[in-house]
Design a protein around this motif. Structure first.
Motif, PDB file in Angstrom:
ATOM      1  N   GLY A 175       9.040  -8.643  -5.204  1.00 24.41           N
ATOM      2  CA  GLY A 175       8.574  -8.395  -3.851  1.00 24.41           C
ATOM      3  C   GLY A 175       8.711  -6.957  -3.413  1.00 24.41           C
TER       4      GLY A 175
ATOM      5  N   ARG B 287       8.109  -3.107  -2.862  1.00 25.05           N
ATOM      6  CA  ARG B 287       6.892  -2.303  -2.770  1.00 25.05           C
ATOM      7  C   ARG B 287       7.185  -0.812  -2.937  1.00 25.05           C
ATOM      8  NH1 ARG B 287       3.205  -1.507   2.732  1.00 25.05           N
ATOM      9  NH2 ARG B 287       1.969   0.248   1.950  1.00 25.05           N
TER      10      ARG B 287
ATOM     11  N   ARG C 112      -5.041  -0.818  -2.673  1.00 24.59           N
ATOM     12  CA  ARG C 112      -4.004  -1.587  -1.998  1.00 24.59           C
ATOM     13  C   ARG C 112      -2.649  -1.386  -2.686  1.00 24.59           C
ATOM     14  NH1 ARG C 112      -7.176  -7.363  -1.055  1.00 24.59           N
ATOM     15  NH2 ARG C 112      -8.764  -6.540   0.405  1.00 24.59           N
TER      16      ARG C 112
ATOM     17  N   TYR D  52       3.126  -4.467  -5.847  1.00 26.95           N
ATOM     18  CA  TYR D  52       4.452  -5.047  -5.630  1.00 26.95           C
ATOM     19  C   TYR D  52       5.031  -5.498  -6.966  1.00 26.95           C
ATOM     20  CZ  TYR D  52       2.938  -5.400  -0.738  1.00 26.95           C
ATOM     21  OH  TYR D  52       2.487  -5.120   0.520  1.00 26.95           O
TER      22      TYR D  52
ATOM     23  N   ALA E 193      -0.429  -7.985  -3.520  1.00 25.10           N
ATOM     24  CA  ALA E 193       0.369  -8.885  -2.687  1.00 25.10           C
ATOM     25  C   ALA E 193      -0.040 -10.340  -2.868  1.00 25.10           C
ATOM     26  CB  ALA E 193       0.230  -8.475  -1.216  1.00 25.10           C
ATOM     27  N   GLU E 194      -1.341 -10.571  -3.141  1.00 23.43           N
ATOM     28  CA  GLU E 194      -1.818 -11.949  -3.272  1.00 23.43           C
ATOM     29  C   GLU E 194      -1.178 -12.662  -4.462  1.00 23.43           C
ATOM     30  OE1 GLU E 194      -4.326  -9.390  -5.841  1.00 23.43           O
ATOM     31  OE2 GLU E 194      -3.594  -9.276  -3.775  1.00 23.43           O
TER      32      GLU E 194
ATOM     33  N   LEU F 146       1.921 -12.451  -5.252  1.00 24.23           N
ATOM     34  CA  LEU F 146       3.326 -12.720  -4.956  1.00 24.23           C
ATOM     35  C   LEU F 146       3.553 -14.143  -4.439  1.00 24.23           C
ATOM     36  CD1 LEU F 146       4.724  -9.563  -3.125  1.00 24.23           C
ATOM     37  CD2 LEU F 146       5.623 -10.581  -5.224  1.00 24.23           C
ATOM     38  N   SER F 147       2.494 -14.782  -3.994  1.00 27.76           N
ATOM     39  CA  SER F 147       2.640 -16.086  -3.347  1.00 27.76           C
ATOM     40  C   SER F 147       3.208 -17.136  -4.297  1.00 27.76           C
ATOM     41  CB  SER F 147       1.294 -16.561  -2.801  1.00 27.76           C
ATOM     42  OG  SER F 147       0.858 -15.713  -1.759  1.00 27.76           O
TER      43      SER F 147
ATOM     44  N   GLN G  86       6.291 -15.384  -0.080  1.00 25.01           N
ATOM     45  CA  GLN G  86       6.234 -14.220  -0.960  1.00 25.01           C
ATOM     46  C   GLN G  86       7.630 -13.654  -1.181  1.00 25.01           C
ATOM     47  OE1 GLN G  86       3.341 -11.488   0.755  1.00 25.01           O
ATOM     48  NE2 GLN G  86       1.719 -12.424  -0.450  1.00 25.01           N
TER      49      GLN G  86
END
Length: 366
Positions: free
Chosen positions: A240, A242, A255, A258, A274-275, A277-278, A335
């Protein structure tokens, strides 16, 4: 009851001890000396358990008119909290040292010693509600949602909770500070400690590198396999993260990237958008049931709320014990969920405070 009040030198533990005295208990105060360098002093709100804190605890005990002692737990703290912290990061996991301190120091080492000396309970300034219903402990969130510490207490066993007192559970922090001022406690306006107490400068990466040395590896794009940069050790990262990745070129999309996963054996840090990380599924080991009943005594898959961080990181979930592992399906993806963190499960109750069903250590996520 004979009560041992753990006094950190802060306002919360001082007021908790005062309330234990008001309740008519026979109270003795104790400050835990946890630092291997006892000359170290607090810097503002960073750090705790310092010489300054010991003096503040003693002054509070004197005002309350209770006996006071300082117990040296530095060796045990180093072994069970600091060395565990370093080993977990080295293995690519993200531990919670406050949870480990509660589990192994305050409610294992301290409580064991207290019981051996004839005390009935240990009293602390944690913000959590604790009661006994039908002979079983019930641990609940505190009245002050912003200060709630039930998450870091969720790994305690029912036997430990039977010998615990949390007098602040029904109060807010504002109320506690006001009460401390009314009682004439000098710590009424003392800043709360934050960050990791044994890393007072807040530089976790340097702390770990000093102990583990440099272990070079690479940062890799998780989708393309492209090597994006080099690093000096996976212990400098957590899922997570950054900032501070050391990647010079931006992602093609522009973008942020992470940290998605850590591979300590190969020294690989996998990064992506980031998508990616879910997480909606968690498997966790070594479950603990504070009431003594698996998932609060509810059979089969249990509707609950899962929490993966001390503050925030909650989602409605379905939890089930499969063999000796806890399987949690999140209804709302989260996340930044990392192996080594704890997942705590709650049964929602808006009137009495959410009930803690159990806790376990996250091993894998999907």
């Amino acid at each position: 009851m004979r009560v041992l009040a753990a006094m950190s030198g802060g306002v919360d533990s001082a007021v908790a001890a005062a309330r234990a005295v008001d309740a008519g208990h026979d109270v003795v105060g104790v400050h835990l000396a946890l630092s291997a360098k006892p000359g170290t002093l607090r810097t503002g709100a960073r750090g705790c358990c310092t010489v300054e804190d010991a003096h503040d605890a003693r002054r509070a005990a004197d005002l309350l008119g209770i006996p006071f002692y300082v117990w040296d737990f530095a060796e045990r703290f180093t072994q069970d909290v600091i060395e565990d912290f370093v080993a977990e990061y080295s293995a690519g996991r993200t531990p919670n040292p406050c949870l480990r301190c509660n589990e192994r120091i305050k409610f294992e080492a301290l409580l064991d010693k207290a019981l051996a000396l004839g005390f009935d309970a240990v009293c602390t300034g944690h913000y959590a509600r604790l009661s006994v219903v039908d002979g079983r402990p019930q641990l609940r969130r505190s009245a002050d949602a912003g200060k709630d510490q039930s998450y870091v207490l969720a790994s305690l066993t029912s036997e430990q909770l039977r010998h615990s007192l949390f007098p602040l559970g029904d109060s807010t922090k504002t109320e506690v500070r006001a009460e401390a001022a009314e009682r004439g406690l000098a710590v009424a306006e003392k800043p709360d400690s934050h960050d990791i107490c044994f890393i007072p400068d807040g530089n976790t990466r340097k702390f770990l590198t000093d102990r583990l040395g440099e272990q070079p590896g690479v940062l890799v794009d998780d989708e393309t396999g492209e090597v994006l940069g080099e690093h000096s050790g996976v212990h400098g990262f957590t899922v997570g993260q950054r900032k501070g990745l050391g990647i010079q070129a931006p992602a093609p999309s522009g973008r942020p990237r992470y940290v998605l996963a850590l591979e300590p054996v190969t020294g690989t840090v996998r990064v992506g958008g980031a998508e990616r990380l879910s997480v909606d599924q968690i498997v966790a080991s070594r479950p603990v049931w504070p009431s003594g009943e698996v998932l609060g005594g509810i059979a089969g898959p249990v509707e609950c709320v899962a929490q993966v961080r001390a503050h925030g990181g909650t989602s409605p979930a379905v939890a089930e014990l499969v063999g000796d592992q806890l399987h949690v399906r999140l209804r709302e993806p989260l996340q930044g969920v990392a192996p080594g963190q704890a997942v705590a499960l709650y049964r929602p109750d808006r009137t009495a405070g959410d009930l803690v069903l159990g806790s376990a250590t996250i091993t894998t996520t999907r």
